[in-house]
Design an enzyme around this catalytic site. Sequence first.
Site, PDB file in Angstrom:
ATOM      1  N   GLU A 468       1.427   1.261   5.518  1.00 42.25           N
ATOM      2  CA  GLU A 468       2.751   1.817   5.233  1.00 42.25           C
ATOM      3  C   GLU A 468       2.604   3.295   4.883  1.00 42.25           C
ATOM      4  OE1 GLU A 468       3.725  -0.805   2.013  1.00 42.25           O
ATOM      5  OE2 GLU A 468       3.385  -2.527   3.315  1.00 42.25           O
ATOM      6  N   GLN A 521      -0.675  -0.191   0.064  1.00 39.92           N
ATOM      7  CA  GLN A 521      -0.224   1.034  -0.614  1.00 39.92           C
ATOM      8  C   GLN A 521      -0.571   1.072  -2.106  1.00 39.92           C
ATOM      9  OE1 GLN A 521       4.124   2.400  -0.460  1.00 39.92           O
ATOM     10  NE2 GLN A 521       3.136   3.504   1.203  1.00 39.92           N
ATOM     11  N   HIS A 566       2.924  -0.412 -10.614  1.00 37.74           N
ATOM     12  CA  HIS A 566       2.116   0.707 -10.115  1.00 37.74           C
ATOM     13  C   HIS A 566       0.977   1.040 -11.057  1.00 37.74           C
ATOM     14  CE1 HIS A 566       6.039   1.131  -8.120  1.00 37.74           C
ATOM     15  NE2 HIS A 566       5.341   1.584  -7.096  1.00 37.74           N
TER      16      HIS A 566
END
Length: 776
Positions: A468, A521, A566
Amino acid sequence: MMSRHASLVGRKEVFMGKAKFGIFGDGKELAQIAMARVFQLGDFRAGYYRDQTFMMAIGELTAKQYFAQLYAYTNVEAEPASAGRLMNGHFATRSLNADGSWKDLTKKYNSGADVSPTAAQMPKLLGLAYASKLYRENKGLKDFDTFSVNGNEVAWGTIGNASTSEGMFYETINAAGVMQVPMVISVWDDGYGISVSNEFHTTKGSISEALAGFGRTDTELGFEILRVKGWDYEALMNAYVQAGDLARTQHIPVLIHVTEMTQPQGHSTSGSHERYKSAERLKWEKDWDCVAKFREYILTNGIAKADALDKIEAEAKALVKQEKEEIWLEFSGQIKKELSEAVKLLKAASQDTTRKAVINQLADELSKAINPIRKDVISTVRKALLTLRLESNPSKTALKKWIDEQSELNFDRYNSHLYSQSDRSVLKIEEVIAEYDDKAPSVDGREILQNFFDYTLEHNPAFFTFGEDVGKIGDVNQAFAGLQAKHGELRVSDTGIRECTIIGQGIGTALRGLRPLAEIQYLDYLLYALQILADDVACLHYRTKGGQKAPLIVRTRGHRLEGVWHSGSPMGMILSTLRGMVVCVPRDMTQAAGMYNTLLKSDEPAIVIECLNGYRLKERLPSNLGEYTVPVGKPEILREGTDLTVATYGSMCKVVMEAAEELSDIGIEVEVIDAQTLLPFDVHGIIGASIKKTNRVIFADEDVPGGGSAYMLQQVIEGQNVFKYLDSEPQTISARSHRPAYSSDGDYFSKPNVEDIVEKIYAVMNEVNPKKFPAL
Ligand SMILES: Cc1ncc(C[n+]2csc(CCOP(=O)(O)OP(=O)(O)O)c2C)c(N)n1
Ligand SMILES: [Mg+2]
């Protein structure tokens, strides 16, 4: 006929107790014969447990091999798919020579190595097909002529009707439609998934109807969707010829929905379908059995006479029986030989001991075992050795010697090949030190990678990357910035948001000789891909006993940044599920680039977790970017100290180093070690050697308690014989059990921070010397 009789006999073998479990391909034969007729050298299959007829028809499965797998015969020549490691119906061809080098795949009929989770053959199928696209369109690959002839190879998938409900199936279909790759997926539709019928599985009860929107039109790309009945040989042949041509010549994906298949013996040996199928359904299945229908077709069309067909059936039946018996004798004979050796040694040992009666009884019971298995033999001898623990004489020594030899053989039979055993094993890649010019510039970490990837794309034609946002913008952290423009869209490409099939794209292309770098990612999103990494990649080499390899490198980034999705560092999850892969946790991008070099020289699959917060930190640019290697399994001492060892890795290296400097100011000298890789882990005992010096150790990371830090502790305490050198309790430092809260304060209170580390180490020193280090 051979396949049908193998199914019928196979079920009986299980019920006679000669095999543990059986699942068979009866009722699915005819379509597979059609598929085999259009399958060409160099093509690949990725299918499931019903495909025995296809494998027999392409000449990659004999009745002998079929029964060898049913019995779990560990001889790789007898059972080349998995050397007895997989249940029956798990097919594979061998892509590798015994030394781990590639065979010429263009001169073979190829099959991926099957897995049990329904639809898990799909992600790999995408990659197998994508490889043809790369081989056809990337002119830099023209020398790879043992893997492809101009990308003409078709990847043939098979899947059960019920298994199409899985997310992986839809993800693969969508990706193949977008990418237009030469893939032909056959859905073997027998109306059921074990006991559950189609109306509960699929919208409109029909996968081809449900997928109609994926169909191509005159103006739009998509799938060619064909529907055909599993007993109609002419229609099947037409469908497979058409599908093969479309896929091979134009790289158009095709879905063939094969309906009206049956299960003459039900789902597997674990149950009977009379429990859930109506009498009408059972009668219908008999009447529309594809083998019976095919016979009818041959007779009505005058292709052969009844007696000729009877003769073929009789011969097939006899062949199956004969090969089954031959392989049973070979398989059981080997165990019986081991058994009689053991009984002989036990009898001899019984002569030399006061425990004669016990040992004799063990020997007698063993010699009477019906259909003995290896476990019976080995566990008996081990019990005997426990009984003889106080004795010492030649016959006991002989028994011990025998079992030691058997242990080695059994390791090879049941435990070998988790990692590469070839010259390209990652542990054999030589270390090359990074070099620096006097004027080496300090650049952002991401630029180190960018320079490195640029060099590698230039020099290694097999290397390519995708994921991605990897293509146009060169990944979200820009390590590939400008590299698509420079090296082309086939080398650096964007994909849809579909982590599972990004990995599949990597698996299939790696299986066909390429060196994919598949990007996930963020580490937190690895969960979407974890299943396929665990079920396919990590166990591939093991489950084929070295017959196949997929040296895929997964690139991702994790540890610290912001918030719940994240900042994850779920290393325990990775370590538990991905044994069979190399797990690299570089502390900066220089180390990361060196690890990529090491991995690209090796033939093992790996995951590299870069530090999410490291791309903008300055690092000196090495002058030998394309050459230096960072060895795996070799921790690096970042700071010497005498009081306590801290072993850590990744983003925590910086945090621990900062804590060590603070502690140094108050008179505590900490030795800081970067593990660098977690699988393999410290193969030279560098952390243990440090503990011998400091006598104290803490394992620190930012996984949850009991995760990666506990793993390191177990590896060192159990594996490096250091317990006796410890003067303080070994400890771990980890993050909190919950996921990290958002923002810098969230990070501070969720992840281990400098103060946490300072205080924990100080507390250890307080226990050692409370006068010098009074409690805080
Ligand atoms: C992920 C997963 N869930 C459940 C199972 C157990 N299971 C094995 S086969 C099967 C039914 C599959 O039906 P279908 O796809 O129609 O294939 P068929 O056996 O009918 O040919 C199930 C539920 C499994 N192997 N994997
Ligand atoms: Mg089914």
